[in-house]
Each structure stands twice: as C-alpha cells, then as structure tokens.
Design an enzyme around this catalytic site. Structure first.
Site, PDB file in Angstrom:
ATOM      1  N   GLY A 261      -8.007  60.442 -74.550  1.00 33.89           N
ATOM      2  CA  GLY A 261      -9.358  59.997 -74.844  1.00 33.89           C
ATOM      3  C   GLY A 261      -9.503  59.924 -76.348  1.00 33.89           C
ATOM      4  O   GLY A 261      -8.507  59.956 -77.057  1.00 33.89           O
ATOM      5  N   SER A 262     -10.722  59.814 -76.822  1.00 31.96           N
ATOM      6  CA  SER A 262     -10.917  59.748 -78.273  1.00 31.96           C
ATOM      7  C   SER A 262     -12.391  59.667 -78.589  1.00 31.96           C
ATOM      8  O   SER A 262     -13.205  59.242 -77.760  1.00 31.96           O
ATOM      9  CB  SER A 262     -10.235  58.508 -78.880  1.00 31.96           C
ATOM     10  OG  SER A 262      -8.863  58.477 -78.625  1.00 31.96           O
ATOM     11  N   ASN A 263     -12.720  60.024 -79.821  1.00 32.15           N
ATOM     12  CA  ASN A 263     -13.983  59.659 -80.443  1.00 32.15           C
ATOM     13  C   ASN A 263     -13.653  58.819 -81.677  1.00 32.15           C
ATOM     14  O   ASN A 263     -12.631  59.045 -82.331  1.00 32.15           O
ATOM     15  CB  ASN A 263     -14.768  60.875 -80.950  1.00 32.15           C
ATOM     16  CG  ASN A 263     -15.016  61.908 -79.881  1.00 32.15           C
ATOM     17  OD1 ASN A 263     -15.598  61.630 -78.847  1.00 32.15           O
ATOM     18  ND2 ASN A 263     -14.573  63.137 -80.151  1.00 32.15           N
ATOM     19  N   ASN A 533     -15.294  57.144 -75.185  1.00 32.00           N
ATOM     20  CA  ASN A 533     -14.624  56.857 -73.910  1.00 32.00           C
ATOM     21  C   ASN A 533     -15.548  56.480 -72.773  1.00 32.00           C
ATOM     22  O   ASN A 533     -15.079  56.300 -71.651  1.00 32.00           O
ATOM     23  CB  ASN A 533     -13.689  57.997 -73.477  1.00 32.00           C
ATOM     24  CG  ASN A 533     -12.673  58.344 -74.531  1.00 32.00           C
ATOM     25  OD1 ASN A 533     -12.561  59.497 -74.916  1.00 32.00           O
ATOM     26  ND2 ASN A 533     -11.970  57.362 -75.040  1.00 32.00           N
TER      27      ASN A 533
END
Length: 814
Positions: A261-263, A533
């Site tokens: 995932g990520s920000n 996400n």
C-alpha cells in the site's frame, strides 16, 4: 569543474580519494539456460560514489553503462534476494528448494514452489517475454530500456565474477548464477502481472478439465493440483454462489488485506511557504524479500539525473526526484484483470463456443524438475482471452465443469512499458512532463501517480493499464456471476460466448483492450492531492473526482481510516499553508491513530461497565495519548483490543453513526460499545498482554521492535485497522515479548521540495536499510535512523556528493 571532467579526474587520480576496484575470486555459477542471451560486459564501466548509509550515486556515459553500474551496485547489497528472484522467473525453485515450500511471495501469489515453477516455466516455454521485447516502441520497451537491461545483467554478472558472497542466505549456494538481459526482462514481466496472472498462479496451474487426474509425483501433484480449487467458501456444489463470490472478490482486492500500500501527498504552491511544490511519498511494502526498495542516484551527464528508490531487480528509479520534479506511487484500486465465463462445447470440455462456433483451447504442457523426486508435468489451458483459471485463491474457486470454465484476461501480460514510464519521470522537468510520460508510455500496471514540481504544480493520476471494462459493457455482457462481482469488487465476469462482448479499444490507447489516457481519473493544481489506497474519489475532499468506470474504483463509498486520517491531516496542513519540507517530516512521524481519536474516549467511558473488576485496564485506555509513538503508553493495549473488536464485530455494527457520502471524512463515527463483542474484545486483550507478562501501560516501543545483529530497535507506527499514516504491520509473538518483527509497512520515504537553487531539498529514509546481508555495514544503519525517527539529508548535487565525509569512489569495469 564540468561534471564529465570532474568524473574523469576522480577516476584517474587516486591522490585525493582511494579508488577501489574489485579483484576478489569469482563465484561459481550454474548454467542459466539462456547462455546465448548472456550479455558481454566488454567495454562497460561506471563510476559509483557511495555516500552515507551506502547510497550509491552511479555515473555513466550511456544507458548500457548506467545499467552496468546499477546491476553491480544492486548485487553488492542484495545478491541473495536477487538470485532467489531469478530462480523464480526461470521456474527453478523446486529443483533447488523442493516442491512444497512456499516462495517469498514477492513475484506472485503462488502457494508452493511447484505452482510458481509451473507458471513461470510456462511463460518461459511460450516465449512470452521474448515476444514483448520484439514489439516496437512505444507499445514495446524502448531501445534505452533494453540497453539498461543488457547493462544491468552484465554488471550483476561482473560483480558475481569478481566478489565473494558473504551473505549467509546464499554463500556457497549453487543456485547463484549469472543472468541474461532476458532474465531481467522476465523479472519485469513478473512485477507487471502481479495484480493479474500473478494473483492467479495457483488457479492457472491447477486448472484441469473435469475428470482429468493429476500427473507427476503423488505428493507434489496433489499439492499443486488442488491449489486452484481448494475451499468451498464461494461455491454451492460446482456452481459459484454469486453473493459469496462477490464478497470473496471484494476481500481479495480490499486495501485492508493487502501486503502493499502507500500514502502520498503533493502540495501545490498555494499551500507552501515559497510557492513551489512539495511531495511526501510513503510506500508500504514488505520488509523482507524481493519487493524491497533499494536507493540510488542514476546520472548520464546531459541526459538523466535522478535519485530515489528502485524495486530490486529493476533497472530504473521507480519513485524519486530530480532537480525539478518529485513523484511517488500508491497502490491503486483499479482491477487489472477480468474473467470471461466460457460456455463449453457439448462433450468436449477443452473447446468453448464463440457465437455458436467451437474453438479449441491451446494446451501448454509444462515440466518442472523437482529436488529429490520425479519431474512434475502439468498442462495449462489457454484461450483467446487468456489462461483457464480454477480460482483466484482458495476463497474464490471457479470450478471447471462439463459446461463452464473461466478464462482470465490480464492486459499487463502484454506490457513491458512500466520501466519506460519511470525513465520518463526521471527526465521530466515539470508535472506536465509527468502527464505526457503517462500518455506516451501507458505502462503502469497497478499504481497511481502523485507528483509535484519546482514551479508549484501538484498532480494526481490513476493512469493504469486496465482491461477496458466500461459500465455499459458490464451491464450488457455480465453473466449472473458478474452481475454480483462487478459492483462489489470491480471484477467483471463477461459472457465469453459472444464476440460482441469483446473489450474493444479506446482511440488513444497504445494497447488494444485497454483504456486510453483520456479516461484516467486525474486532478491537477489543487492545494493538495492525496491518496492512501482508496479510489480517486477523495484525492482532494473539496474537489471529489467522479465519472470514471467502476473498474477504476468506487465513488461515494466509505473510506478507510487511513484515508480519512490522511485527508484530515493534509487538508489541515494545506489550509494552514506556508508549508516546508520540515512539515512533511513531521507528518510522517506524527503517528496519530485515527481509530483512537474516534473511539478511545467512548471505550474508556464504557470500560467500567464492561470490565467492572479491572479498573487498571480502564485507566490505561483513558490515559492513552491516541498516538502510536514508541514511548506511547496504552497504545499496545488499544491496538490489541481494536484488532479483536474489528475482527469479531461486523463492520456494519461497529459504529453508531453510519457512513454518509455527504460527510465522508468524518463518518462513520461513535463506536458501538453495546456491540456483543465489545466487552469480550477488551477482556481478551487485557488477558493476552498479562499472560505474556506485558504491562497494559508498557511503552509501545518496548514491545514493538525489530532485532538487528543483536540490537533491539523500537519501532513506532501502527496498523491499517488503526489508520496510522506511518503504517507498521508487525508480527505478533507473545512469547517473544510482543511484536518482534515488521512484515510490511513504511519503506522508502521521501520528503522533497525546492528552494530556488539548483539542488532539490530532499530528506529520505529507507526503513529496513540498503542490504539484507547481516555482514553489511548497511544492514541496519537506516533502520536505526527509522527507530529514532531521524532522516537522511539527500546528496543530489555534485558539490554535496563530493563533500560527504563517507565518500567512497568505486570504478567498476567489465
């Protein structure tokens, strides 16, 4: 001094700097099976300047030489992980490690080595990657990228030949061998199909016509043969149950169940102190194995100068910055696959009907060598749509019956353009160039792009290679199963018996059957663009994005706690304005737990009635500061409680105030302390910690840590369920003292801006450090920084590189 002259000076004079060249004995190597493709390293060279924390700054005269230096430097840090991945893409894991062990999961979802091998050996036997390499650009890879791959393989091989491996994970192993440029391309193919065929490896390799017995050795054939059809969670008899299958598909693609995932957030000049852009990228990736990032700077004077992080085995910088532009990616909600439900010809389960006419499936028979046993031979079945698949994981079986089968379409199986996209980003001078690169290359398989530039522009685009599933096509051509799965998950199941249900093509699409750039959700030049996400809908809460097809993601639906917390944080930052890189650094380690802000006060108020005999537990919850800082007391207790509460109470019953599309950032809210599982979750969490000898108010970092070479390092951050920006998904081991390792979470962080000078203002951090080798000085040095919430000041410009007190110059040659 001009850069080229300065480098020549560095390479030719050793008075000021010690120039190190590697001359250690060569490593033994097995035949790769692609000896004819093995690149020559004759005449190839690069200069590698190492600065603090083992970060290499690689300079070369052209792309082949840059690839040479990059392959060499990656091998020096990660040779065992890289070699393991090359075994995977060549279908040789069972030969060396046995058929039943599990791969590390970095290059596919295969449950066993034999399943992985059957798939990747099938790709190899079919010449899939070779055909993609022959495709002319722009639909195929560019000449520059091919030169990078050729050089990378040569550099990796040269490092193997000239150095002794000290990493115990593969020292002396016969499976560490030279590779070809084709191997590098195969690894790129595996990354491209991670969200499609890679997600369905077990289902592809196990799919068999009805009444067909498995072949091969009994133990291994049984293991792989049942992988695609195991489980009955979504079936009734031999027919998939639409409602259960829809829920299984939703869970399969849900962010809360993902290991990646990520920000990322980009601020425009309207929100910054100097009118220039800012970017904070915070990818959440596995801390072990082949999906780790690796830092470098790549320079071809006058052509390319970019710094950032690459996925291991990749020849380019995947996320990074230059003197004008910074970008990051977040895993997107677009579904990069679809299914075609086949109507089989009567009496022949390996033929299917299209417009009433039978078409025979193509049989691909694959044989895999097995350590200590007979080879396993299995047949895979392919159609005009793609491979027949027996399921998408054990909870989503798709039985092959006498009348019906399912074929999987993955457009990224025809896409080797992702690295060209990254190469274009590295050369971009503005966010406009980023957008043009996306339009020109159309190569990103499963990520969004967030970017900022020195002129003050912000940019977001969900530019993915997706099957061209329009809502109109899904409405017209979905089977009964698809009418349930598509709205719930974006997974379309189309009627494969009708040629009028073909995907079609957009006029601006490079690849048939995919969306063109004009269809992509895009937002530019708002004070902020942010993604954590969820879908593109709330990229900016004041400017919701709508109008895209369901396959891209949802609109007006509940957001994750991480998205809600992220939007709250960055919107408040943008409103406050006057932002600098230091503000980005503070956001990364704020460690605010949105679940705590929403629920902790209500939990503390309801606690005495739920736990009348445990006043200490209630006191600890009430005193918790609502953060996941390493020193935070009560954070561990709330975390264990919240996991149990969220895991046992249905989502619809967790909150008293439900979700409202009119107030999507603040709803749902008010935790339902009357839910039947509430008191039990509190009681069980308290009992669990006490049984492990952990005080309820113990500082989080005392029991959320990693051990590196005997040193215990406290780790801050929190889980997906808590909604913490600085995501940490740790491994629980009560007997070992709590959370004793990190499975995945914050990985390569970059906070980037500009101040009007020639050099970007950048701070970076690689949470798990550059090397997996415990003997390396860069095995845990940045992990120690991460534990202390400290940053690396990036050295991008020549003057800063040459001033590094840790500067070490290595000239590498073929």
């Amino acid at each position: 001094m001009h850069l080229r002259t300065r480098l020549k000076h560095l390479a030719l004079t050793g008075a000021a700097l010690a120039v190190v060249t590697a001359t250690l004995p060569g490593a033994a190597a097995a035949d790769s099976g692609d000896r004819g493709h093995r690149p020559s390293d004759r005449g190839l060279s690069a200069v590698i300047r190492y600065t603090e924390y083992g970060i290499p700054h690689i300079v070369a005269k052209d792309y082949a030489n840059l690839g040479f230096g990059t392959g060499w430097a990656q091998a020096a840090d990660q040779v065992c992980v890289l070699a393991d991945g090359f075994l995977t893409v060549n279908g040789e894991r069972s030969r060396h490690f046995g058929p039943d062990a599990a791969p590390d999961g970095s290059l596919s979802s295969a449950a066993t080595n034999v399943s992985s091998d059957l798939y990747f050996r099938g790709v190899k036997d079919a010449g899939t990657v070779e055909a993609l390499l022959r495709t002319p650009a722009p639909a195929g890879p560019s000449g520059d990228l091919k030169e990078l791959m050729r050089g990378w393989a040569a550099g990796y091989n040269a490092w193997l030949r000239k150095n002794r491996i000290t990493d115990p994970a593969c020292a002396g192993a016969d499976w560490v061998r030279p590779v070809s440029a084709l191997d590098v391309a195969r690894r790129g193919f595996a990354v491209s199909v991670l969200g499609g065929q890679g997600r369905a490896v077990d289902g592809i390799t196990a799919a068999r016509p009805p009444a067909t017995p498995p072949t091969g050795t009994a133990g291994t054939a049984g293991t792989a043969g049942t992988a695609g059809t195991a489980g009955t969670a979504a079936t009734t008899g031999t027919t998939p149950d639409p409602a259960r299958t829809a829920e299984a598909a939703r869970a399969l693609f849900a962010a809360e169940n993902a290991t990646m995932g990520s920000n990322a957030v980009a601020f425009s000049g309207a929100a910054t102190a100097d009118g220039r852009g800012l970017l904070l990228g915070n990818p959440h990736y596995p801390w072990q194995g082949g999906r780790r990032f690796w830092q470098s700077q790549q320079t071809i004077p006058g052509e390319l100068n970019v710094s950032g992080a690459s996925l291991l085995g990749t020849t380019v910088v995947n996320i990074g910055f230059n003197d004008k532009v910074a970008w990051s990616h977040t895993v997107a909600t677009g579904v990069p696959l679809n299914l075609h439900q086949l109507t089989l010809a009567p009496g022949d389960p390996t033929s299917y009907l299209v417009d009433g006419r039978p078409e025979r499936m193509t049989a691909r028979t694959v044989t895999v060598p097995v350590k200590g046993g007979d080879p396993v031979t299995r047949t895979q079945w392919w159609t005009r749509y793609g491979p027949v698949v027996g399921g998408l994981g054990p909870q989503l079986p798709l039985p092959w019956t006498a009348t019906t089968a399912y074929a999987l379409n993955d457009p990224n199986a025809a896409n080797l353009r992702g690295s060209d996209t990254a190469l274009g980003f590295g050369k971009a001078r503005s966010t406009r160039d980023v957008a043009e690169t996306l339009r020109r290359t159309q190569g990103l398989p499963w990520v969004n792009t967030i970017a900022a530039d020195s002129a003050g522009h912000s940019y977001f685009s969900q530019s993915q290679v997706l099957p061209r599933i329009t809502d109109e096509l899904a409405q017209r051509c979905s089977t009964p199963l698809g009418r349930a799965t598509y709205p719930a998950s974006g997974v379309a199941v189309l009627d494969g018996s009708r040629s009028d249900c073909a995907l079609g093509s957009d006029p601006d699409a490079l690849q048939p059957g995919t969306f063109g750039p004009a269809r992509m959700p895009t937002l530019q030049d708002t004070p902020y663009v942010e993604n954590s996400n969820d879908s593109a809908w709330l990229t900016n809460a004041d400017r919701p994005l709508t109008g895209y097809e369901r396959v891209f993601g949802t609109t007006a639906t509940q957001r994750s706690l991480r998205t809600r917390g992220g939007v709250e944080d960055v919107a408040a930052m943008a409103e406050r304005g006057r932002l600098t890189v230091a503000d980005l650094q503070r956001q990364q380690f704020a460690n605010r737990a949105p679940a705590g802000d929403l629920a902790a006060a209500d939990v503390a108020a309801a606690c005495p009635a739920a736990l009348p005999d445990d006043p200490e537990a209630c006191r600890v919850i009430g005193a918790w500061d609502r953060t996941m800082n390493a020193e935070s007391r009560g954070a561990l207790f709330f975390d264990r409680f919240w996991r149990k509460f969220a895991g046992s109470v249905p989502a619809a019953e967790q909150w008293k105030v439900p979700f409202s599309a009119a107030d999507p950032v603040r709803t749902p809210h008010t935790v339902n302390t009357a839910a039947p599982g509430f008191a039990k979750a509190l009681r069980d969490a308290a009992a669990e910690l006490r049984a492990a000898g952990i005080p309820l108010d113990a500082p989080l970092g005392s029991h959320q840590f990693v051990v590196r070479n005997g040193e215990r390092l406290p780790i801050s951050g929190g889980t997906e369920s808590l909604g913490v920006w600085n995501k940490t998904e740790p491994v629980w081991n009560a007997a070992g003292g709590g959370y004793v390792e990190v499975a995945h979470g914050t990985s390569h962080v970059q906070a980037v801006g500009w101040d009007g000078g020639r050099c970007p203002v950048a701070r970076t951090l690689l949470s798990y450090s550059q090397s997996s080798n415990p003997a390396s000085p860069h095995y845990s040095d940045q992990t120690r920084l991460y534990a202390g919430e400290r940053w690396v000041t990036s050295r991008f410009c020549e003057k800063d590189i040459l001033r590094s007190p840790a500067l070490r110059v290595v000239v590498v040659r073929g």
